[in-house]
Write a protein that holds these residues in place. Structure first.
Motif, PDB file in Angstrom:
ATOM      1  N   SER A  11       0.795  -1.116  -0.025  1.00  0.00           N
ATOM      2  CA  SER A  11      -0.058  -0.111  -0.076  1.00  0.00           C
ATOM      3  C   SER A  11       0.503   0.999  -0.006  1.00  0.00           C
ATOM      4  O   SER A  11       0.432   2.224  -0.725  1.00  0.00           O
ATOM      5  CB  SER A  11      -0.907   0.129   1.153  1.00  0.00           C
ATOM      6  N   ILE A  12       1.876   1.262   0.647  1.00  0.00           N
ATOM      7  CA  ILE A  12       2.932   2.499   0.879  1.00  0.00           C
ATOM      8  C   ILE A  12       3.475   2.435  -0.349  1.00  0.00           C
ATOM      9  O   ILE A  12       3.537   3.750  -1.048  1.00  0.00           O
ATOM     10  CB  ILE A  12       3.792   2.240   2.102  1.00  0.00           C
ATOM     11  N   ALA A  61      -3.152  10.848  -4.390  1.00  0.00           N
ATOM     12  CA  ALA A  61      -3.211  10.202  -2.912  1.00  0.00           C
ATOM     13  C   ALA A  61      -4.511   9.715  -2.610  1.00  0.00           C
ATOM     14  O   ALA A  61      -4.630   8.663  -1.845  1.00  0.00           O
ATOM     15  CB  ALA A  61      -2.987  11.458  -1.933  1.00  0.00           C
ATOM     16  N   VAL A  62      -5.693  10.389  -3.167  1.00  0.00           N
ATOM     17  CA  VAL A  62      -6.847   9.707  -2.687  1.00  0.00           C
ATOM     18  C   VAL A  62      -7.180   8.339  -3.502  1.00  0.00           C
ATOM     19  O   VAL A  62      -7.588   7.491  -3.138  1.00  0.00           O
ATOM     20  CB  VAL A  62      -7.940  10.902  -3.503  1.00  0.00           C
ATOM     21  N   ARG A  63      -6.593   8.450  -4.782  1.00  0.00           N
ATOM     22  CA  ARG A  63      -6.748   7.188  -5.387  1.00  0.00           C
ATOM     23  C   ARG A  63      -5.987   5.923  -4.558  1.00  0.00           C
ATOM     24  O   ARG A  63      -6.357   4.765  -4.520  1.00  0.00           O
ATOM     25  CB  ARG A  63      -6.191   7.153  -6.790  1.00  0.00           C
ATOM     26  N   ALA A  64      -4.550   6.332  -4.133  1.00  0.00           N
ATOM     27  CA  ALA A  64      -4.023   5.364  -3.407  1.00  0.00           C
ATOM     28  C   ALA A  64      -4.678   4.917  -2.071  1.00  0.00           C
ATOM     29  O   ALA A  64      -4.705   3.772  -1.630  1.00  0.00           O
ATOM     30  CB  ALA A  64      -2.571   6.028  -2.972  1.00  0.00           C
ATOM     31  N   LEU A  65      -5.182   5.914  -1.468  1.00  0.00           N
ATOM     32  CA  LEU A  65      -6.088   5.664  -0.060  1.00  0.00           C
ATOM     33  C   LEU A  65      -7.199   4.690  -0.583  1.00  0.00           C
ATOM     34  O   LEU A  65      -7.394   3.823   0.080  1.00  0.00           O
ATOM     35  CB  LEU A  65      -6.438   6.835   0.518  1.00  0.00           C
ATOM     36  N   GLU A  66      -7.881   4.860  -1.564  1.00  0.00           N
ATOM     37  CA  GLU A  66      -8.958   3.944  -1.990  1.00  0.00           C
ATOM     38  C   GLU A  66      -8.317   2.547  -2.200  1.00  0.00           C
ATOM     39  O   GLU A  66      -8.955   1.571  -1.820  1.00  0.00           O
ATOM     40  CB  GLU A  66      -9.492   4.311  -3.392  1.00  0.00           C
ATOM     41  N   TRP A  67      -7.193   2.513  -2.856  1.00  0.00           N
ATOM     42  CA  TRP A  67      -6.412   1.066  -3.286  1.00  0.00           C
ATOM     43  C   TRP A  67      -6.308   0.469  -1.737  1.00  0.00           C
ATOM     44  O   TRP A  67      -6.305  -0.807  -1.557  1.00  0.00           O
ATOM     45  CB  TRP A  67      -5.136   1.088  -3.799  1.00  0.00           C
ATOM     46  N   VAL A  68      -5.805   1.347  -0.922  1.00  0.00           N
ATOM     47  CA  VAL A  68      -5.461   0.749   0.730  1.00  0.00           C
ATOM     48  C   VAL A  68      -6.886   0.306   1.170  1.00  0.00           C
ATOM     49  O   VAL A  68      -7.009  -0.828   1.829  1.00  0.00           O
ATOM     50  CB  VAL A  68      -4.952   1.897   1.391  1.00  0.00           C
ATOM     51  N   VAL A  69      -7.922   1.116   0.983  1.00  0.00           N
ATOM     52  CA  VAL A  69      -9.069   0.667   1.728  1.00  0.00           C
ATOM     53  C   VAL A  69      -9.642  -0.836   1.123  1.00  0.00           C
ATOM     54  O   VAL A  69      -9.875  -1.499   1.653  1.00  0.00           O
ATOM     55  CB  VAL A  69     -10.324   1.635   1.389  1.00  0.00           C
TER      56      VAL A  69
END
Length: 589
Positions: A11-12, A61-69
């Motif tokens: 995720s990071i 960054a928002v897209r990356a957070l969606e991937w994390v979720v």
């Protein structure tokens, strides 16, 4: 960088690479995130280059957070098979066209034209959960001519489809994602996109539910979107997307999936519901030929609710307001998918006069009457008509409905889920009578308990007026949400008049009625044919079939084998030869 992101499980790592992608796309003067994820029809300029870079980076960054979720949600859940991605519910991954000259029987002349069936068909594997309501619409078309037929299937090129085709992945959360902490987080991230501006939003366009002819255009409808126009090739029936319908600029809002067309006058009545702001329901009237909106009426409902279908009689618009409530605050309290059935609240029916005099697009108090019944749900209506001082509504009613995500999971040892495991969720045929003099309403069940029915159709020339016959899909509840056949019901005598069984291990969907005559009489109302796609679960063979609607003989008049698998879907339409030739964009072919 895009390839590295898709191949990175950390995720990071995804977050870092996404930030780099935002900067790289800006520095190389490419549309970047706006091209990959943004709205394909809006791209306002930023105040400064630095602001644009910062906004692009924030978006990644928002897209990356969606991937994390999504990654966290997938790790925390056991891997279950989703019933709407299994068996013949699974999406068709290829578009194809085939000419078929060898088949059983003949095509009746009144059936010449094309049969079109809509249904959700995601292009890419969902990153999270999935519901049957999700997925871009795919039209399965069969061109019907003398001596031969041509089958084809094509995705509708919606705005969402175009973006996902370029990106190679799903770009917006599904309805199936909207539960629990995961759904709440994804909704919050969706809100962050809005703060970043319209260039980072994708129009939520699926167009996957129903098909109607509006004016001379064939159109796809969905629950909460603009209507999408497409063309049907006179040569082979292959469909091609045209544009969104604006009704001569008078209605650029969403429209639900089931507009109504008066069987005598042809007047079009449609409505939309809004779960975010008032008015929560708005009804519009349009000239079917010119597509000009003639008037619109805002209807007040106490709370935002889900409304899928409605009915018209000669004098009234019947609006079923069921307690399917939009409660985002309950997301983390239950396993429900965004909407909750409130069995403590009544089901309300609003009868709006079609002749209502509207002040500021709002009906006067005496122009709309409200009736209440104990809580229930009706996804699809059959028909409605006026009888002296009463209004009769024929509809399919379930005592309750659930949007629980557990209904999407295939139990061990089964092919499909126990979607109708709870008998209270099984829809049955009912007759509602609204008395306009004393204000009372009665509800009578018309079918025995052993019948679970939905997807009703009639001879559409009777819409809004007293009719005798209706045809409904009969569900095999022991197997899941699959259709085993079609039932013909006599509303005059109150009994089953015929039943077609598709065969052992053979299932289908909604049957579309095609009238033999353009003129409706009491004697010929049921004279015609019903058509649909069926699929043999044992041989994995799909067919297009036509049955005699009057005799309801289970032996098809026409049975066409199709090389491609045709998944189960939603609603269909028979487009006549005359309607195909009248399309305004035929010269494009």
């Amino acid at each position: 960088l895009e390839e590295e992101i898709s191949g990175t499980t950390s995720s990071i790592g995804r977050l870092v690479l996404s930030l780099l992608l935002g900067a790289a796309s800006y520095l190389s003067k490419q549309p970047g995130p706006a091209r990959l994820w943004g709205n394909c029809f809006a791209s306002p300029s930023c105040e400064s280059s630095a602001m644009q870079l910062a906004t692009d980076v924030l978006f990644q960054a928002v897209r990356a957070l969606e991937w994390v979720v999504y990654a966290q949600a997938n790790r925390s859940q056991n891997k279950h098979v989703n019933t709407f991605l299994a068996g013949n519910f699974a999406p068709q991954v290829h578009e194809s066209t085939e000419t078929i000259t060898t088949f059983e029987g003949t095509v009746p002349e009144c059936c010449y034209g094309a049969y079109l069936r809509n249904g959700p068909n995601p292009m890419h594997a969902p990153p999270g959960a999935y519901h049957w309501f999700d997925g871009t619409g795919m039209i399965h078309s069969i061109r019907l001519m003398a001596g031969k037929v041509v089958y084809s299937n094509r995705w509708l090129r919606t705005d969402m489809f175009k973006i996902e085709e370029r990106v190679g992945a799903q770009v917006k959360m599904n309805f199936g994602d909207m539960y629990g902490v995961t759904g709440l987080l994804l909704l919050l991230l969706e809100g962050l996109r809005k703060l970043l501006g319209p260039r980072y939003l994708a129009r939520n366009s699926k167009s996957n539910t129903a098909i109607y002819v509006v004016g001379d255009d064939v159109c796809a409808f969905h629950e909460a979107e603009q209507v999408l126009k497409f063309n049907v090739s006179p040569k082979d029936g292959v469909v091609s997307t045209v544009s969104y319908e604006t009704f001569q600029g008078g209605w650029q809002n969403s429209v639900t999936a089931h507009p109504k067309f008066d069987g005598k006058t042809g007047e079009m009545v449609l409505f939309r519901y809004d779960i975010e702001k008032k008015p929560h329901v708005e009804v519009a009237f349009a000239d079917q030929r010119t597509k000009q909106i003639t008037k619109r009426a805002a209807v007040d409902t106490a709370k935002p609710v889900m409304m899928h279908d409605f009915a018209i009689s000669g004098n009234y618009v019947i609006l079923p307001v069921h307690p399917i409530e939009f409660k985002p605050e309950d997301l983390v309290k239950s396993t429900n998918l965004l909407f909750t059935f409130n069995d403590k609240a009544p089901s309300r029916y609003g009868l709006l006069k079609r002749s209502a005099s509207l002040s500021n697009n709002r009906p006067e108090n005496d122009d709309i009457r409200w009736f209440e019944l104990p809580a229930h749900m009706s996804f699809h209506v059959v028909n409605a008509w006026d009888e002296d001082s009463k209004v009769v509504l024929i509809t399919c009613i379930a005592d309750k409905v659930t949007f629980d995500k557990t209904g999407l999971v295939v139990p061990e040892g089964r092919k499909y889920s126990d979607f109708y495991e709870d008998p209270a969720t099984r829809p049955h045929l009912h007759k509602l009578v609204f008395d306009l003099e004393d204000g009372n309403v009665t509800s009578t069940r018309l079918l025995p308990k052993e019948y679970t029915v939905d997807f009703p159709v009639i001879n559409t020339r009777a819409t809004g007026y007293k009719s005798r016959w209706c045809y409904m899909s009969s569900f095999e509840v022991e197997t899941g949400v699959v259709v085993r056949g079609c039932i013909k019901f006599d509303l005059q005598r109150g009994e089953v008049a015929g039943e077609i069984n598709f065969g052992q291990h053979v299932y289908g969907g909604e049957c579309v009625f095609v009238a033999e005559s353009e003129q409706l009489t009491a004697a010929n109302e049921d004279k015609g044919y019903i058509m649909t796609y069926i699929h043999d679960e044992k041989t994995e063979q799909s067919y297009f079939v036509i049955y005699d609607a009057k005799t309801m003989d289970s032996r098809p008049v026409t049975k066409v084998p199709i090389s491609s698998r045709v998944p189960y879907g939603f609603h269909g339409l028979h487009v006549t030869e005359k309607q195909i030739q009248a399309q305004p964009s035929n010269h494009n072919f």
